[in-house]
Design a protein around this motif. Structure first.
Motif, PDB file in Angstrom:
ATOM      1  N   ASP A  44     -27.007 100.390  32.728  1.00 42.71           N
ATOM      2  CA  ASP A  44     -26.003 101.346  33.201  1.00 42.71           C
ATOM      3  C   ASP A  44     -24.906 100.666  34.014  1.00 42.71           C
ATOM      4  O   ASP A  44     -24.814 100.815  35.227  1.00 42.71           O
ATOM      5  N   GLU A  45     -24.056  99.917  33.347  1.00 40.48           N
ATOM      6  CA  GLU A  45     -22.995  99.181  34.024  1.00 40.48           C
ATOM      7  C   GLU A  45     -21.909 100.100  34.590  1.00 40.48           C
ATOM      8  O   GLU A  45     -21.315  99.807  35.625  1.00 40.48           O
ATOM      9  N   MET A  46     -21.650 101.232  33.944  1.00 33.74           N
ATOM     10  CA  MET A  46     -20.596 102.135  34.431  1.00 33.74           C
ATOM     11  C   MET A  46     -20.957 102.711  35.801  1.00 33.74           C
ATOM     12  O   MET A  46     -20.111 102.770  36.689  1.00 33.74           O
ATOM     13  N   THR A  47     -22.199 103.139  35.970  1.00 35.80           N
ATOM     14  CA  THR A  47     -22.625 103.660  37.272  1.00 35.80           C
ATOM     15  C   THR A  47     -22.562 102.563  38.322  1.00 35.80           C
ATOM     16  O   THR A  47     -22.104 102.782  39.445  1.00 35.80           O
ATOM     17  N   LEU A  48     -22.991 101.369  37.965  1.00 41.69           N
ATOM     18  CA  LEU A  48     -22.957 100.234  38.890  1.00 41.69           C
ATOM     19  C   LEU A  48     -21.535  99.998  39.402  1.00 41.69           C
ATOM     20  O   LEU A  48     -21.310  99.911  40.606  1.00 41.69           O
ATOM     21  N   ARG A  49     -20.584  99.905  38.496  1.00 46.63           N
ATOM     22  CA  ARG A  49     -19.201  99.654  38.907  1.00 46.63           C
ATOM     23  C   ARG A  49     -18.644 100.798  39.753  1.00 46.63           C
ATOM     24  O   ARG A  49     -17.950 100.562  40.739  1.00 46.63           O
ATOM     25  N   GLY A  50     -18.956 102.037  39.375  1.00 46.40           N
ATOM     26  CA  GLY A  50     -18.467 103.185  40.136  1.00 46.40           C
ATOM     27  C   GLY A  50     -18.979 103.203  41.562  1.00 46.40           C
ATOM     28  O   GLY A  50     -18.227 103.443  42.504  1.00 46.40           O
ATOM     29  N   ILE A  51     -20.275 102.929  41.734  1.00 46.93           N
ATOM     30  CA  ILE A  51     -20.842 102.936  43.080  1.00 46.93           C
ATOM     31  C   ILE A  51     -20.298 101.769  43.898  1.00 46.93           C
ATOM     32  O   ILE A  51     -20.028 101.905  45.092  1.00 46.93           O
ATOM     33  N   ARG A  52     -20.100 100.615  43.266  1.00 46.67           N
ATOM     34  CA  ARG A  52     -19.539  99.477  44.010  1.00 46.67           C
ATOM     35  C   ARG A  52     -18.144  99.778  44.536  1.00 46.67           C
ATOM     36  O   ARG A  52     -17.759  99.293  45.584  1.00 46.67           O
ATOM     37  N   GLU A  53     -17.394 100.565  43.805  1.00 49.88           N
ATOM     38  CA  GLU A  53     -16.039 100.892  44.262  1.00 49.88           C
ATOM     39  C   GLU A  53     -16.027 102.025  45.274  1.00 49.88           C
ATOM     40  O   GLU A  53     -15.030 102.216  45.953  1.00 49.88           O
ATOM     41  N   ALA A  54     -17.125 102.772  45.384  1.00 52.86           N
ATOM     42  CA  ALA A  54     -17.157 103.920  46.291  1.00 52.86           C
ATOM     43  C   ALA A  54     -17.949 103.665  47.565  1.00 52.86           C
ATOM     44  O   ALA A  54     -17.943 104.494  48.457  1.00 52.86           O
ATOM     45  N   SER A  55     -18.610 102.515  47.667  1.00 52.73           N
ATOM     46  CA  SER A  55     -19.486 102.280  48.816  1.00 52.73           C
ATOM     47  C   SER A  55     -19.224 100.917  49.439  1.00 52.73           C
ATOM     48  O   SER A  55     -18.912  99.949  48.748  1.00 52.73           O
TER      49      SER A  55
END
Length: 184
Positions: free
Chosen positions: A24-35
């Motif tokens: 799940d790379e999309m979730t990984l990238r999204g959380i990295r940009e939000a946290s």
């Protein structure tokens, strides 16, 4: 700066974010940009551990639908010459050890030196299911290391948090504030 991040003062009692899904790379990238916290999934840590243990890596996963996602991620990371085989098992739940051994036998012609078990999610399974990597390594006579992706990922998260490492903000940008978008 940490401006705009969730929990920028790190006042909550957690260390970071862990995503147990192996592909799940999309979730990984999204959380990295939000946290502002460290974020890992199980893929990169498991691959890094495996690369340190062998030259030719194989990945065993279930369900089979994860194989194309992993193939794209491996190609995107430039790892196709080291991760030489991905084998899927047609199962939504943790397969039996005999089925896992059969899949490993299918991989043997590729001279795999280290194997990653990259299952989809941490499930509500039995203790034996959680020890699949250990059981498989024992069944193979201890000749080849078997990396449990979720175990490697969680330890990797702990290590990075302990060392106070964080993700490069040159790669993962802070998302713009709401209403801050400009028309171009």
């Amino acid at each position: 700066t940490d401006e705009g991040y969730l929990d920028q003062q790190k006042s909550k009692p957690w260390t970071g974010h862990y995503i147990s899904h192996f592909a799940d790379e999309m979730t990984l990238r999204g959380i990295r940009e939000a946290s502002s916290r460290i974020v890992f999934d199980s893929f990169v840590p498991a691959v890094l551990v495996a690369l340190a243990l062998g030259e030719r890596i194989g990945i065993l996963t279930w369900p089979c639908s994860a194989v194309p996602l992993l193939a794209r991620r491996i190609a995107g990371e430039g790892l196709a010459d080291r991760v030489v085989r991905i084998e899927g098992i047609d199962s939504e739940k943790t397969p039996e050890l005999k089925d896992v051994l059969q899949a490993v036998q299918n991989m043997e012609k590729d001279d795999i030196q280290c194997l990653i078990i990259g299952r989809g999610f941490l499930t509500d399974g039995s203790a034996e299911e959680y020890r699949m990597a250990e059981r498989l390594e024992a069944a193979l006579g201890g000749e080849m290391p078997v990396v449990d992706a979720n175990r490697a990922g969680m330890r990797w998260l702990e290590l990075n948090a302990h060392m106070n490492y964080f993700h490069s903000r040159r790669t993962y940008f802070v998302p713009p504030e709401k209403g801050d978008e400009t028309e171009g």
